[in-house]
Design a protein around this motif. Structure first.
Motif, PDB file in Angstrom:
ATOM      1  N   ASP A   1       0.809  -0.809  -0.013  1.00  0.00           N
ATOM      2  CA  ASP A   1      -0.178   0.364   0.273  1.00  0.00           C
ATOM      3  C   ASP A   1       1.283   1.257   0.060  1.00  0.00           C
ATOM      4  O   ASP A   1       0.951   2.606   0.305  1.00  0.00           O
ATOM      5  CB  ASP A   1      -0.666  -0.276   1.422  1.00  0.00           C
ATOM      6  N   ALA A   2       2.131   0.908   0.044  1.00  0.00           N
ATOM      7  CA  ALA A   2       3.218   1.942  -0.328  1.00  0.00           C
ATOM      8  C   ALA A   2       2.127   3.365  -1.701  1.00  0.00           C
ATOM      9  O   ALA A   2       1.798   3.265  -2.508  1.00  0.00           O
ATOM     10  CB  ALA A   2       4.207   1.879  -0.801  1.00  0.00           C
ATOM     11  N   ASP A   3       2.397   5.074  -0.866  1.00  0.00           N
ATOM     12  CA  ASP A   3       2.546   6.366  -1.828  1.00  0.00           C
ATOM     13  C   ASP A   3       3.577   6.411  -2.709  1.00  0.00           C
ATOM     14  O   ASP A   3       2.781   7.123  -3.209  1.00  0.00           O
ATOM     15  CB  ASP A   3       1.627   6.845  -0.739  1.00  0.00           C
ATOM     16  N   ASP A   4       5.019   5.649  -1.802  1.00  0.00           N
ATOM     17  CA  ASP A   4       6.582   6.593  -2.361  1.00  0.00           C
ATOM     18  C   ASP A   4       6.951   5.718  -1.788  1.00  0.00           C
ATOM     19  O   ASP A   4       6.961   4.794  -0.224  1.00  0.00           O
ATOM     20  CB  ASP A   4       5.958   8.160  -1.912  1.00  0.00           C
ATOM     21  N   ILE A   5       8.425   5.788  -2.226  1.00  0.00           N
ATOM     22  CA  ILE A   5       9.294   4.860  -1.498  1.00  0.00           C
ATOM     23  C   ILE A   5      10.213   6.389  -1.466  1.00  0.00           C
ATOM     24  O   ILE A   5      10.981   7.623  -1.441  1.00  0.00           O
ATOM     25  CB  ILE A   5      10.080   4.729  -3.398  1.00  0.00           C
ATOM     26  N   ALA A   6      10.606   5.790   0.185  1.00  0.00           N
ATOM     27  CA  ALA A   6      11.954   6.203   0.803  1.00  0.00           C
ATOM     28  C   ALA A   6      13.327   7.029   0.520  1.00  0.00           C
ATOM     29  O   ALA A   6      13.431   5.208  -0.561  1.00  0.00           O
ATOM     30  CB  ALA A   6      11.784   5.953   2.214  1.00  0.00           C
ATOM     31  N   THR A   7      14.217   7.640   0.930  1.00  0.00           N
ATOM     32  CA  THR A   7      15.254   6.819   0.544  1.00  0.00           C
ATOM     33  C   THR A   7      15.769   6.922   1.793  1.00  0.00           C
ATOM     34  O   THR A   7      15.840   7.357   2.709  1.00  0.00           O
ATOM     35  CB  THR A   7      15.700   8.792  -0.041  1.00  0.00           C
ATOM     36  N   PHE A   8      17.240   6.054   1.934  1.00  0.00           N
ATOM     37  CA  PHE A   8      17.966   5.440   2.386  1.00  0.00           C
ATOM     38  C   PHE A   8      18.892   6.299   2.931  1.00  0.00           C
ATOM     39  O   PHE A   8      18.917   6.763   2.159  1.00  0.00           O
ATOM     40  CB  PHE A   8      18.130   3.969   2.813  1.00  0.00           C
ATOM     41  N   ASN A   9      19.483   6.757   4.442  1.00  0.00           N
ATOM     42  CA  ASN A   9      21.065   7.414   4.715  1.00  0.00           C
ATOM     43  C   ASN A   9      21.607   6.362   5.369  1.00  0.00           C
ATOM     44  O   ASN A   9      20.520   6.171   6.615  1.00  0.00           O
ATOM     45  CB  ASN A   9      20.733   8.770   5.323  1.00  0.00           C
ATOM     46  N   ILE A  10      22.267   5.617   5.029  1.00  0.00           N
ATOM     47  CA  ILE A  10      22.938   4.631   5.644  1.00  0.00           C
ATOM     48  C   ILE A  10      24.324   5.372   6.589  1.00  0.00           C
ATOM     49  O   ILE A  10      25.120   6.469   6.324  1.00  0.00           O
ATOM     50  CB  ILE A  10      23.904   3.504   4.491  1.00  0.00           C
ATOM     51  N   LYS A  11      24.566   4.826   7.679  1.00  0.00           N
ATOM     52  CA  LYS A  11      25.136   5.830   8.889  1.00  0.00           C
ATOM     53  C   LYS A  11      25.669   4.582  10.096  1.00  0.00           C
ATOM     54  O   LYS A  11      25.493   3.648   9.633  1.00  0.00           O
ATOM     55  CB  LYS A  11      24.358   6.743  10.055  1.00  0.00           C
TER      56      LYS A  11
ATOM     57  N   VAL B   1      20.888   6.400  -0.151  1.00  0.00           N
ATOM     58  CA  VAL B   1      20.981   5.248  -1.729  1.00  0.00           C
ATOM     59  C   VAL B   1      18.875   4.919  -1.317  1.00  0.00           C
ATOM     60  O   VAL B   1      18.530   5.421  -0.368  1.00  0.00           O
ATOM     61  CB  VAL B   1      20.732   3.609   0.092  1.00  0.00           C
ATOM     62  N   LYS B   2      18.714   4.795  -2.916  1.00  0.00           N
ATOM     63  CA  LYS B   2      17.109   4.375  -3.258  1.00  0.00           C
ATOM     64  C   LYS B   2      16.681   2.874  -3.163  1.00  0.00           C
ATOM     65  O   LYS B   2      16.997   2.235  -4.457  1.00  0.00           O
ATOM     66  CB  LYS B   2      16.853   5.514  -3.971  1.00  0.00           C
ATOM     67  N   PRO B   3      16.568   2.873  -2.207  1.00  0.00           N
ATOM     68  CA  PRO B   3      15.873   1.272  -2.231  1.00  0.00           C
ATOM     69  C   PRO B   3      14.402   0.941  -3.609  1.00  0.00           C
ATOM     70  O   PRO B   3      14.191   1.791  -4.058  1.00  0.00           O
ATOM     71  CB  PRO B   3      15.323   0.630  -0.848  1.00  0.00           C
ATOM     72  N   LYS B   4      14.385   0.139  -3.616  1.00  0.00           N
ATOM     73  CA  LYS B   4      13.602  -0.794  -4.557  1.00  0.00           C
ATOM     74  C   LYS B   4      12.496  -1.426  -3.097  1.00  0.00           C
ATOM     75  O   LYS B   4      12.409  -1.906  -2.290  1.00  0.00           O
ATOM     76  CB  LYS B   4      13.733  -1.520  -5.638  1.00  0.00           C
ATOM     77  N   ASN B   5      10.813  -1.479  -3.997  1.00  0.00           N
ATOM     78  CA  ASN B   5       9.659  -1.518  -2.915  1.00  0.00           C
ATOM     79  C   ASN B   5       9.588  -3.085  -3.636  1.00  0.00           C
ATOM     80  O   ASN B   5       8.418  -3.431  -4.233  1.00  0.00           O
ATOM     81  CB  ASN B   5       8.720  -0.459  -3.111  1.00  0.00           C
ATOM     82  N   LYS B   6      10.231  -3.399  -2.853  1.00  0.00           N
ATOM     83  CA  LYS B   6      10.098  -5.501  -3.524  1.00  0.00           C
ATOM     84  C   LYS B   6      11.199  -6.149  -2.470  1.00  0.00           C
ATOM     85  O   LYS B   6      11.138  -5.983  -1.143  1.00  0.00           O
ATOM     86  CB  LYS B   6      10.553  -5.566  -4.974  1.00  0.00           C
ATOM     87  N   ASN B   7      10.301  -7.469  -2.354  1.00  0.00           N
ATOM     88  CA  ASN B   7      11.680  -8.776  -1.603  1.00  0.00           C
ATOM     89  C   ASN B   7      12.217  -8.785  -2.090  1.00  0.00           C
ATOM     90  O   ASN B   7      12.517  -9.718  -3.278  1.00  0.00           O
ATOM     91  CB  ASN B   7      10.287  -9.656  -1.220  1.00  0.00           C
ATOM     92  N   TYR B   8      13.903  -8.497  -1.317  1.00  0.00           N
ATOM     93  CA  TYR B   8      15.100  -8.853  -1.843  1.00  0.00           C
ATOM     94  C   TYR B   8      15.782  -8.122  -0.578  1.00  0.00           C
ATOM     95  O   TYR B   8      15.751  -7.564   0.396  1.00  0.00           O
ATOM     96  CB  TYR B   8      14.996  -8.272  -3.049  1.00  0.00           C
ATOM     97  N   ARG B   9      17.190  -8.741  -0.987  1.00  0.00           N
ATOM     98  CA  ARG B   9      18.854  -8.140  -0.245  1.00  0.00           C
ATOM     99  C   ARG B   9      19.121  -7.287  -0.791  1.00  0.00           C
ATOM    100  O   ARG B   9      19.229  -6.814  -1.810  1.00  0.00           O
ATOM    101  CB  ARG B   9      18.640  -9.101   0.312  1.00  0.00           C
ATOM    102  N   LEU B  10      18.593  -5.955  -0.413  1.00  0.00           N
ATOM    103  CA  LEU B  10      19.809  -4.440  -0.578  1.00  0.00           C
ATOM    104  C   LEU B  10      21.173  -4.819  -0.544  1.00  0.00           C
ATOM    105  O   LEU B  10      21.603  -4.925   0.652  1.00  0.00           O
ATOM    106  CB  LEU B  10      19.012  -3.732  -0.244  1.00  0.00           C
ATOM    107  N   TRP B  11      22.257  -4.877  -1.088  1.00  0.00           N
ATOM    108  CA  TRP B  11      23.539  -4.509  -1.006  1.00  0.00           C
ATOM    109  C   TRP B  11      24.195  -3.317  -1.463  1.00  0.00           C
ATOM    110  O   TRP B  11      23.432  -2.816  -1.926  1.00  0.00           O
ATOM    111  CB  TRP B  11      24.619  -5.211  -2.301  1.00  0.00           C
ATOM    112  N   ILE B  12      24.754  -3.110  -0.762  1.00  0.00           N
ATOM    113  CA  ILE B  12      25.849  -1.727  -0.229  1.00  0.00           C
ATOM    114  C   ILE B  12      27.003  -1.863  -0.508  1.00  0.00           C
ATOM    115  O   ILE B  12      27.232  -2.209   0.413  1.00  0.00           O
ATOM    116  CB  ILE B  12      24.832  -0.426   0.689  1.00  0.00           C
ATOM    117  N   ASN B  13      27.751  -0.664  -0.866  1.00  0.00           N
ATOM    118  CA  ASN B  13      29.474  -1.484  -1.649  1.00  0.00           C
ATOM    119  C   ASN B  13      29.505  -0.103  -0.562  1.00  0.00           C
ATOM    120  O   ASN B  13      29.873   1.080  -0.762  1.00  0.00           O
ATOM    121  CB  ASN B  13      29.559  -1.205  -2.575  1.00  0.00           C
ATOM    122  N   VAL B  14      30.363  -0.261  -0.007  1.00  0.00           N
ATOM    123  CA  VAL B  14      31.439   0.671   1.078  1.00  0.00           C
ATOM    124  C   VAL B  14      32.638   0.319   1.298  1.00  0.00           C
ATOM    125  O   VAL B  14      33.131   0.969   1.631  1.00  0.00           O
ATOM    126  CB  VAL B  14      30.613   0.668   2.890  1.00  0.00           C
ATOM    127  N   GLU B  15      33.184  -0.598   0.159  1.00  0.00           N
ATOM    128  CA  GLU B  15      34.921  -0.191   0.867  1.00  0.00           C
ATOM    129  C   GLU B  15      35.375   0.585   0.557  1.00  0.00           C
ATOM    130  O   GLU B  15      36.175   0.850   1.220  1.00  0.00           O
ATOM    131  CB  GLU B  15      34.981  -2.186   0.254  1.00  0.00           C
TER     132      GLU B  15
END
Length: 295
Positions: free
Chosen positions: A163-173, A195-209
């Motif tokens: 029922d999402a109206d919009d997608i949030a943006t994540f700020n990773i800390k 990071v802008k995620p997708k609204n679905k079932n999945y594992r979001l990976w963020i490269n921070v090396e």
């Protein structure tokens, strides 16, 4: 009697109007005059908002004479402004923080971080909990080796919100863990990571090396702040996706929440009403890939 009531009503109405207003403005870098996107603005008495991509904001406030506006963004000094000193349209200037150099121990041996290990709550979970714009969810990831490593990637397991109206943006800390107060401590990285995620079932990976964030012996706290980056801000909008939660392996809460950086609060999610899982404490499925020294 009736006239006295009418007079009292109008006095209360005038008093209410005089103590509420809409503040519009822009937040800028005090040195470069560059607009500061996604700056957090929160009233110490309650509500908050974020500046848009142009640094512009709009905030409905009450109790003008008695409240204070807290303005903050990573990399800049936090500013507290009494509302009584703010005009309806205003420009807020934030001072950049002086660069702080971490203490470095010089050795003749180069450390090669090449041994990769993935760390996180291992048990699968399918319970979804959403967050609200302005809130940051933070989770402690303990270091099983008690040896300093380096973060390579961060993952967040997400679940679609239908029922999402919009997608949030994540700020990773990234925070140290304060073993005295048992909450997230100092920041390990002082810049925003959006990071802008997708609204679905999945594992979001963020490269921070490339960020050179170290995995300390006592572990690290990973924070995910929810930000609305759209121009139109609906008051009761529903944002996706949701965090996936799983039953804690040690049945302990290692999760906190923070509204616009007003203070950490424990999140003890103990949902016995969910019949499809065992009872116990739930934590979000957030984890990391760590590089340890080969020697």
């Amino acid at each position: 009697m009736y006239k006295s009531f009418i007079l009292f009503y109008f006095i209360c109405l005038i008093f209410s109007i005089s103590y509420s207003q809409t503040i519009k403005g822009v937040v800028k870098d005090s040195i470069t005059q560059t607009p500061l996107a996604f700056t957090s603005l929160v009233l110490l008495g309650g509500t908050g908002t974020y500046a848009n991509t142009e640094g512009e904001f709009e905030l409905q406030v009450k109790r003008v004479k008695n409240d204070t506006l807290k303005v903050q963004l990573l990399g800049f000094e936090t500013k507290l402004i009494p509302l009584s000193s703010i005009q309806n349209i205003t420009t807020i200037l934030l001072n950049p923080l002086a660069e702080e150099l971490n203490e470095v121990t010089i050795t003749s041996t180069k450390i090669d971080y090449t041994k990769s290990i993935i760390i996180g709550e291992p048990k699968e979970g399918n319970i979804g909990f959403t967050s609200l714009i302005g809130y940051e969810t933070c989770m402690l990831i303990e270091n099983p080796k008690k040896q300093i490593g380096k973060l390579k990637r961060v993952y967040i397991d997400l679940k679609k919100r239908k029922d999402a109206d919009d997608i949030a943006t994540f700020n990773i800390k990234f925070y140290k863990y304060d073993s005295v107060t048992h909450i997230p401590g100092d920041l390990l990285y002082t810049k925003n990571l959006y990071v802008k995620p997708k609204n679905k079932n999945y594992r979001l990976w963020i490269n921070v090396e490339d960020l050179d964030v170290m995995f300390l012996k006592e572990g690290i706290c990973i924070g995910v702040e929810w930000i609305n980056t759209t121009e139109e801000k609906q008051k009761y909008a529903k944002y996706g996706p949701m965090f996936r939660y799983t039953l804690s392996q040690e049945n302990k809460g290692i999760t906190w929440s923070n509204y616009h950086q007003t203070g950490w609060k424990d999140v003890l999610t103990n949902h016995e009403k969910y019949k499809r899982i065992d009872t116990g404490i739930l934590n979000p499925m957030i984890g990391i890939e760590v590089l340890y020294p080969t020697k």
